[in-house]
Design a protein around this motif. Sequence first.
Motif, PDB file in Angstrom:
ATOM      1  N   VAL A 141      -6.188  -3.697  -3.855  1.00 18.52           N
ATOM      2  CA  VAL A 141      -6.124  -3.512  -5.311  1.00 18.52           C
ATOM      3  C   VAL A 141      -6.228  -4.870  -5.993  1.00 18.52           C
ATOM      4  CG1 VAL A 141      -4.772  -1.365  -5.308  1.00 18.52           C
ATOM      5  CG2 VAL A 141      -3.584  -3.580  -5.275  1.00 18.52           C
ATOM      6  N   ASP A 142      -6.583  -4.809  -7.262  1.00 14.87           N
ATOM      7  CA  ASP A 142      -6.723  -6.031  -8.056  1.00 14.87           C
ATOM      8  C   ASP A 142      -5.340  -6.397  -8.614  1.00 14.87           C
ATOM      9  OD1 ASP A 142      -7.433  -8.046  -9.692  1.00 14.87           O
ATOM     10  OD2 ASP A 142      -8.766  -6.871 -10.990  1.00 14.87           O
ATOM     11  N   MET A 190       0.844  -1.198   0.000  1.00  9.40           N
ATOM     12  CA  MET A 190       0.000   0.000   0.000  1.00  9.40           C
ATOM     13  C   MET A 190       0.876   1.243   0.000  1.00  9.40           C
ATOM     14  SD  MET A 190      -1.672  -0.490   3.786  1.00  9.40           S
ATOM     15  CE  MET A 190      -2.234  -2.137   3.418  1.00  9.40           C
ATOM     16  N   LEU A 191       0.261   2.377  -0.288  1.00  7.23           N
ATOM     17  CA  LEU A 191       1.008   3.632  -0.341  1.00  7.23           C
ATOM     18  C   LEU A 191       0.944   4.281   1.034  1.00  7.23           C
ATOM     19  CD1 LEU A 191       2.281   4.798  -2.931  1.00  7.23           C
ATOM     20  CD2 LEU A 191       0.372   6.380  -3.050  1.00  7.23           C
ATOM     21  N   LEU A 243      -0.248   9.595   9.442  1.00  6.53           N
ATOM     22  CA  LEU A 243       0.095   8.708   8.327  1.00  6.53           C
ATOM     23  C   LEU A 243      -1.040   8.736   7.315  1.00  6.53           C
ATOM     24  CD1 LEU A 243       1.302   5.629  10.396  1.00  6.53           C
ATOM     25  CD2 LEU A 243       2.759   7.270   9.196  1.00  6.53           C
ATOM     26  N   THR A 244      -0.688   8.931   6.050  1.00 11.78           N
ATOM     27  CA  THR A 244      -1.708   8.887   5.008  1.00 11.78           C
ATOM     28  C   THR A 244      -1.547   7.571   4.261  1.00 11.78           C
ATOM     29  OG1 THR A 244      -1.584  11.271   4.808  1.00 11.78           O
ATOM     30  CG2 THR A 244      -2.644  10.098   2.996  1.00 11.78           C
ATOM     31  N   ILE A 245      -2.602   6.807   4.207  1.00 13.25           N
ATOM     32  CA  ILE A 245      -2.511   5.463   3.627  1.00 13.25           C
ATOM     33  C   ILE A 245      -3.497   5.330   2.465  1.00 13.25           C
ATOM     34  CG2 ILE A 245      -2.608   2.986   4.128  1.00 13.25           C
ATOM     35  CD1 ILE A 245      -1.962   3.662   6.989  1.00 13.25           C
ATOM     36  N   LYS A 246      -2.943   4.949   1.337  1.00 10.86           N
ATOM     37  CA  LYS A 246      -3.778   4.812   0.128  1.00 10.86           C
ATOM     38  C   LYS A 246      -3.478   3.473  -0.542  1.00 10.86           C
ATOM     39  CE  LYS A 246      -2.494   9.088  -1.558  1.00 10.86           C
ATOM     40  NZ  LYS A 246      -2.477  10.173  -2.513  1.00 10.86           N
ATOM     41  N   PRO A 247      -4.367   3.019  -1.423  1.00 10.80           N
ATOM     42  CA  PRO A 247      -4.060   1.767  -2.152  1.00 10.80           C
ATOM     43  C   PRO A 247      -2.918   1.999  -3.133  1.00 10.80           C
ATOM     44  CG  PRO A 247      -6.066   2.772  -2.988  1.00 10.80           C
ATOM     45  CD  PRO A 247      -5.668   3.580  -1.791  1.00 10.80           C
ATOM     46  N   LEU A 248      -2.275   0.907  -3.557  1.00 12.90           N
ATOM     47  CA  LEU A 248      -1.174   1.026  -4.519  1.00 12.90           C
ATOM     48  C   LEU A 248      -1.677   1.643  -5.815  1.00 12.90           C
ATOM     49  CD1 LEU A 248       0.737  -2.403  -4.322  1.00 12.90           C
ATOM     50  CD2 LEU A 248       1.444  -0.204  -3.373  1.00 12.90           C
ATOM     51  N   PRO A 249      -0.953   2.641  -6.338  1.00 12.44           N
ATOM     52  CA  PRO A 249      -1.357   3.195  -7.631  1.00 12.44           C
ATOM     53  C   PRO A 249      -1.027   2.244  -8.782  1.00 12.44           C
ATOM     54  CG  PRO A 249       0.541   4.390  -6.727  1.00 12.44           C
ATOM     55  CD  PRO A 249       0.195   3.308  -5.745  1.00 12.44           C
ATOM     56  N   ASN A 250      -1.538   2.540  -9.959  1.00 13.94           N
ATOM     57  CA  ASN A 250      -1.278   1.792 -11.212  1.00 13.94           C
ATOM     58  C   ASN A 250      -1.923   0.413 -11.231  1.00 13.94           C
ATOM     59  OD1 ASN A 250       0.281   4.024 -11.652  1.00 13.94           O
ATOM     60  ND2 ASN A 250       2.240   2.999 -11.357  1.00 13.94           N
ATOM     61  N   ILE A 261       8.089 -11.530  -4.724  1.00 18.25           N
ATOM     62  CA  ILE A 261       6.887 -12.022  -4.032  1.00 18.25           C
ATOM     63  C   ILE A 261       5.595 -11.536  -4.712  1.00 18.25           C
ATOM     64  CG2 ILE A 261       7.999 -12.363  -1.785  1.00 18.25           C
ATOM     65  CD1 ILE A 261       6.755  -9.644  -0.933  1.00 18.25           C
ATOM     66  N   LYS A 262       5.730 -10.886  -5.841  1.00 19.02           N
ATOM     67  CA  LYS A 262       4.576 -10.457  -6.648  1.00 19.02           C
ATOM     68  C   LYS A 262       3.614  -9.580  -5.841  1.00 19.02           C
ATOM     69  CE  LYS A 262       5.347 -14.708  -8.974  1.00 19.02           C
ATOM     70  NZ  LYS A 262       6.418 -15.036  -7.986  1.00 19.02           N
ATOM     71  N   CYS A 263       4.195  -8.602  -5.170  1.00 24.39           N
ATOM     72  CA  CYS A 263       3.370  -7.712  -4.341  1.00 24.39           C
ATOM     73  C   CYS A 263       2.825  -6.536  -5.149  1.00 24.39           C
ATOM     74  CB  CYS A 263       4.178  -7.197  -3.157  1.00 24.39           C
ATOM     75  SG  CYS A 263       5.672  -6.300  -3.634  1.00 24.39           S
ATOM     76  N   GLY A 264       3.425  -6.265  -6.313  1.00 24.00           N
ATOM     77  CA  GLY A 264       2.947  -5.156  -7.148  1.00 24.00           C
ATOM     78  C   GLY A 264       3.583  -3.823  -6.796  1.00 24.00           C
ATOM     79  N   ILE A 265       4.484  -3.795  -5.834  1.00 22.51           N
ATOM     80  CA  ILE A 265       5.071  -2.515  -5.415  1.00 22.51           C
ATOM     81  C   ILE A 265       5.930  -1.914  -6.533  1.00 22.51           C
ATOM     82  CG2 ILE A 265       6.892  -1.627  -3.876  1.00 22.51           C
ATOM     83  CD1 ILE A 265       5.382  -2.786  -1.562  1.00 22.51           C
TER      84      ILE A 265
END
Length: 276
Positions: free
Chosen positions: A108-109, A70-71, A92-99, A156-160
């Motif tokens: 996120v998908d 996460m962001l 702390l500001t927490i958002k879903p991963l972009p893109n 680990i295919k986390c999408g980061i």
Amino acid sequence: MDKEKNEQITFKIQRYNPEKGSEPHFQEFIVTSSRGMTILDGLIYIKENLDSTLAFRTSCRMAICGSCGMLINNYPHLACHTQIEEFHSSRLTIKPLPNLPIIKDLVVDLNPLFETHKSIKPYILRHDDKEMENPTAEFTLSPQGLEAFLQFTYCIKCGICISACPTSASDKFFTGPQALAQCYRYCADTRDEGEMERFSVIDTDHGVWHCHLAGACSEACPKGLDPALAIQLLKRQMVSRTVGLGKKELPASTVPPNTETKPKVPFPDFTVKGSK
Ligand code: FES
């Protein structure tokens, strides 16, 4: 933030529930942090005590499964691998991963990642069909051969990496650093003979040449991998093959399986009465 004291931390979290037709908006929660507490611990506290509707993904809690990317304060992290005190801030500001498409709140998908990963055929490809169908021996890999790609096996295919990549942000069809690094991992494997098959997948307008080496993927990878390096090595490998320079090492040699008879290990006694 005083490391020794428990502090009140404001978690400002992006909420979004497409089923309710709401627009993404922020909601704040106060969490009392203690030393060593991770962002994931904070989110679990919120879910268990303040708002059970908060959605986030987690499984291993030890930076292995790649679920909790996460962001956090505008930088992608694994929530389970990031302590609150690292930010030296009470907000702390927490958002879903972009893109990546948002499913709900911080979830996120990851399907686009898995589909692209599949498209580069992430397994050993060989031309000796007979041997593949009826194996008579094992393919060997030297320690030096393994070293050429070992770090990329730790993905680990986390999408980061995708969330950090400026090209993924501007081109949703870009193959992306995760799949390209895995493409290199298999093309660099001396047991593999499928590089031309994979090159045909990534040699497109949205493929390997679209990477302009920002390096953000390597900086963000929570497992310390260097996908940007893999992409450059992949480009070199493709150019070399195209102009007929630099041949890949001969495919791995095969060795007959070890047929030595091993001493039989006695079967343990059953501990449940009545079992046979
Ligand atoms: Fe598995 Fe964070 S919960 S990587």
